[in-house]
Structure formats: C-alpha cells, structure tokens
Design a protein around this motif. Structure first.
Motif, PDB file in Angstrom:
ATOM      1  N   GLU A 192      -5.631  -1.580  -3.815  1.00  0.00           N
ATOM      2  CA  GLU A 192      -4.181  -1.426  -3.901  1.00  0.00           C
ATOM      3  C   GLU A 192      -3.721  -0.251  -3.034  1.00  0.00           C
ATOM      4  OE1 GLU A 192      -1.876  -3.198  -5.383  1.00  0.00           O
ATOM      5  OE2 GLU A 192      -3.135  -4.610  -6.497  1.00  0.00           O
ATOM      6  N   GLU A 193      -4.437   0.859  -3.124  1.00  0.00           N
ATOM      7  CA  GLU A 193      -4.081   2.038  -2.341  1.00  0.00           C
ATOM      8  C   GLU A 193      -4.281   1.791  -0.853  1.00  0.00           C
ATOM      9  OE1 GLU A 193      -2.702   4.938  -3.069  1.00  0.00           O
ATOM     10  OE2 GLU A 193      -2.407   4.342  -5.140  1.00  0.00           O
ATOM     11  N   ILE A 194      -5.377   1.126  -0.498  1.00  0.00           N
ATOM     12  CA  ILE A 194      -5.629   0.824   0.915  1.00  0.00           C
ATOM     13  C   ILE A 194      -4.548  -0.085   1.461  1.00  0.00           C
ATOM     14  CG2 ILE A 194      -7.225  -0.291   2.527  1.00  0.00           C
ATOM     15  CD1 ILE A 194      -9.493   0.597   0.669  1.00  0.00           C
ATOM     16  N   PHE A 195      -4.149  -1.076   0.653  1.00  0.00           N
ATOM     17  CA  PHE A 195      -3.082  -1.977   1.076  1.00  0.00           C
ATOM     18  C   PHE A 195      -1.781  -1.213   1.301  1.00  0.00           C
ATOM     19  CE2 PHE A 195       0.629  -4.450  -0.442  1.00  0.00           C
ATOM     20  CZ  PHE A 195       0.725  -5.337   0.609  1.00  0.00           C
ATOM     21  N   GLU A 196      -1.415  -0.376   0.337  1.00  0.00           N
ATOM     22  CA  GLU A 196      -0.175   0.390   0.464  1.00  0.00           C
ATOM     23  C   GLU A 196      -0.205   1.316   1.686  1.00  0.00           C
ATOM     24  OE1 GLU A 196       2.747   0.394  -0.954  1.00  0.00           O
ATOM     25  OE2 GLU A 196       2.229  -1.274  -2.271  1.00  0.00           O
ATOM     26  N   PHE A 197      -1.308   2.015   1.861  1.00  0.00           N
ATOM     27  CA  PHE A 197      -1.436   2.926   2.994  1.00  0.00           C
ATOM     28  C   PHE A 197      -1.320   2.152   4.313  1.00  0.00           C
ATOM     29  CE2 PHE A 197      -3.991   4.913   6.300  1.00  0.00           C
ATOM     30  CZ  PHE A 197      -3.488   6.207   6.323  1.00  0.00           C
ATOM     31  N   SER A 198      -2.049   1.064   4.426  1.00  0.00           N
ATOM     32  CA  SER A 198      -2.048   0.281   5.663  1.00  0.00           C
ATOM     33  C   SER A 198      -0.677  -0.308   5.948  1.00  0.00           C
ATOM     34  CB  SER A 198      -3.089  -0.836   5.569  1.00  0.00           C
ATOM     35  OG  SER A 198      -4.379  -0.312   5.335  1.00  0.00           O
ATOM     36  N   LEU A 199      -0.022  -0.806   4.908  1.00  0.00           N
ATOM     37  CA  LEU A 199       1.302  -1.387   5.075  1.00  0.00           C
ATOM     38  C   LEU A 199       2.297  -0.348   5.572  1.00  0.00           C
ATOM     39  CD1 LEU A 199       3.362  -3.682   4.752  1.00  0.00           C
ATOM     40  CD2 LEU A 199       3.560  -3.033   2.330  1.00  0.00           C
ATOM     41  N   GLN A 200       2.294   0.825   4.952  1.00  0.00           N
ATOM     42  CA  GLN A 200       3.255   1.863   5.349  1.00  0.00           C
ATOM     43  C   GLN A 200       3.009   2.352   6.770  1.00  0.00           C
ATOM     44  OE1 GLN A 200       5.902   2.299   3.687  1.00  0.00           O
ATOM     45  NE2 GLN A 200       5.116   0.986   2.043  1.00  0.00           N
ATOM     46  N   ARG A 201       1.744   2.495   7.156  1.00  0.00           N
ATOM     47  CA  ARG A 201       1.466   2.953   8.512  1.00  0.00           C
ATOM     48  C   ARG A 201       1.873   1.894   9.537  1.00  0.00           C
ATOM     49  NH1 ARG A 201       0.857   6.094   5.222  1.00  0.00           N
ATOM     50  NH2 ARG A 201       3.053   6.164   5.788  1.00  0.00           N
ATOM     51  N   LEU A 202       1.683   0.619   9.206  1.00  0.00           N
ATOM     52  CA  LEU A 202       2.130  -0.430  10.117  1.00  0.00           C
ATOM     53  C   LEU A 202       3.646  -0.418  10.249  1.00  0.00           C
ATOM     54  CD1 LEU A 202       1.679  -2.916  11.877  1.00  0.00           C
ATOM     55  CD2 LEU A 202       1.677  -4.312   9.800  1.00  0.00           C
ATOM     56  N   LEU A 203       4.344  -0.279   9.134  1.00  0.00           N
ATOM     57  CA  LEU A 203       5.805  -0.240   9.168  1.00  0.00           C
ATOM     58  C   LEU A 203       6.305   0.990   9.917  1.00  0.00           C
ATOM     59  CD1 LEU A 203       6.583  -1.450   5.546  1.00  0.00           C
ATOM     60  CD2 LEU A 203       6.825  -2.755   7.659  1.00  0.00           C
ATOM     61  N   ASP A 204       5.590   2.116   9.787  1.00  0.00           N
ATOM     62  CA  ASP A 204       5.952   3.295  10.579  1.00  0.00           C
ATOM     63  C   ASP A 204       5.881   2.976  12.068  1.00  0.00           C
ATOM     64  OD1 ASP A 204       6.331   4.920   8.347  1.00  0.00           O
ATOM     65  OD2 ASP A 204       4.289   5.725   8.394  1.00  0.00           O
ATOM     66  N   GLY A 205       4.804   2.301  12.461  1.00  0.00           N
ATOM     67  CA  GLY A 205       4.639   1.945  13.865  1.00  0.00           C
ATOM     68  C   GLY A 205       5.703   0.975  14.344  1.00  0.00           C
TER      69      GLY A 205
END
Length: 235
Positions: A192-205
């Motif tokens: 869950e944490e990995i998903f959230e982290f990855s999603l937010q970093r992609l959206l930042d990009g």
C-alpha cells in the motif's frame, strides 16, 4: 455471473469453468449455453459487472486532473485487491472491451480535458497512471494466491525471514544496498505504501510535464500525500 465471480475470487480464474459454475448452481452445464456462448463470454460479463459495480455517475473529485487520476488509480488498485482474477483479464494486449471498462477509461481520459493535450499524449499519461496500479498489483495478486493455497507467506514475511537469510548466506558485502534494509522488511514490503509513494511521484512528474506544456501550473499542487512530504527541488 456473480457465481462465476465468487468461484474466481476463491479459487482463481483457471478453476472457473462452465461446468464448475453449473455444479455450484445445481443445474446441467448445457443449460448455461441457453444464455451465454461459453467461458469467454462469461468472463466478459464478469468484467462488465465489476467495472460497473460503483457506477460511473460519481461526481468528479475536487482538485482537477490530479485528484481525478489519483482517484482512478486507487479505484483500480482496490479492484485488483478485491477481484484478483481481473488483473489477469485486464492487463493484456486484448482486454475485453465491455461498456463499463470503456466508460472507466473514458472518464480517466476526461480528467485531462482542457489542458491542451493531443489525444495520444492524453492516452499515454492515463495508461502510465493505470500501469502503476497494474504493475504493483502483480505482487498483491501473488500474495492473495499464496494465501489462497495455504501455507504461503506474504511479501512482508518473505522479506523478514527468507531475504535476510539468503543475504547472510551469500555475504552481505556483495549486496550492501540491499543488506542495508534487511532488518527493516516493512520499509519495502508494504505494498500500500509503495503504491502510494509511486503514484504520488508519478503525478509529481506529470505536473511538471504539464507545466512545461501549458506554460504554467495547470492545477494547484497536492500537499500532504499520506506519508510522503511534498516534492522539493532536492528530490
């Protein structure tokens, strides 16, 4: 249809057959063919059902394109956790193009309306966001299958027991970066944490990309993403 979904949830898609469904329903298998042509059509109906379960009439998430894509990714992540078999059907080059799936896809693309993007770029952005959910769901679905078989271990258990033991046997000096977290398995095993982290970093990009495309900020920055600090120039 929901009987087939329950079978696939419990035992995997490979165990779901027309005969199995008929046995659970207490009917002759040939009687099912009065309603559907076979397993492929049954799977289409299953996908239609789960993709339309919450309907497509929910109001848009406040916060513009980012909030909409975030909601779409979380919905898809939740789908594969609830219906693990769906990943096997959807994450292919020939997914079933049923109305509810197409409606979900259309809504996701619509999150980027008004930003001046051409249709190809819009598709690429949305497919990238969906890919985050699908890619990490491979691990989640594997966990679920292991639990279903019984005697299996979760990713966190594997990280806590098997991974450190192998590193110790092979020599931690050979893999120092991996050995650095061998005593903190939860850091790299919480999907869950990995998903959230990855999603937010992609959206930042994506946000930075859109700023370049539109010449300004297309939407307010999203602050306070669960456990992650806002992106800064040092990241």
């Amino acid at each position: 249809m929901w009987t087939a979904i329950r079978i696939a949830n419990a035992d995997g898609l490979e165990s779901m057959s027309m005969r199995h469904v008929a046995n659970v329903l207490g009917v002759k298998v040939m009687s099912l063919y009065n309603y559907i042509d076979g397993k492929d059509e049954l799977i289409d109906l299953m996908v239609e059902a789960v993709f339309s379960e919450d309907g497509d009439s929910a109001p848009r998430a406040p916060g513009g394109w980012r909030a909409e894509l975030e909601a779409a990714a979380r919905w898809e992540w939740s789908l594969y956790s609830t219906y693990p078999w769906a990943l096997e059907v959807i994450a292919t080059v020939q997914p079933p193009l049923v109305p509810s799936l197409l409606a979900r896809f259309e809504r996701g693309l619509g999150a980027l309306d008004g930003l001046g993007l051409d249709p190809i770029m819009t598709h690429r952005i949305y497919l990238g966001v969906s890919g985050i959910a699908q890619g990490l769901a491979l691990l989640r679905v594997s966990e679920i299958a292991s639990e279903r078989r019984g005697g299996g271990i979760s990713l966190s258990q594997w990280r806590a027991v098997k991974f450190p033991a192998v590193l110790e046997e092979l020599g931690t000096d050979r893999y120092p970066r991996q050995a650095a977290v061998r005593n903190s398995p939860e850091v790299i095993a919480d999907l869950e944490e990995i998903f959230e982290f990855s999603l937010q970093r992609l959206l930042d990009g994506i946000a930075r990309f859109l700023e370049g495309e539109t010449g300004g900020s297309p939407s307010p920055p999203r602050l306070g993403s669960r456990s992650d600090p806002p992106l800064t120039e040092d990241h």
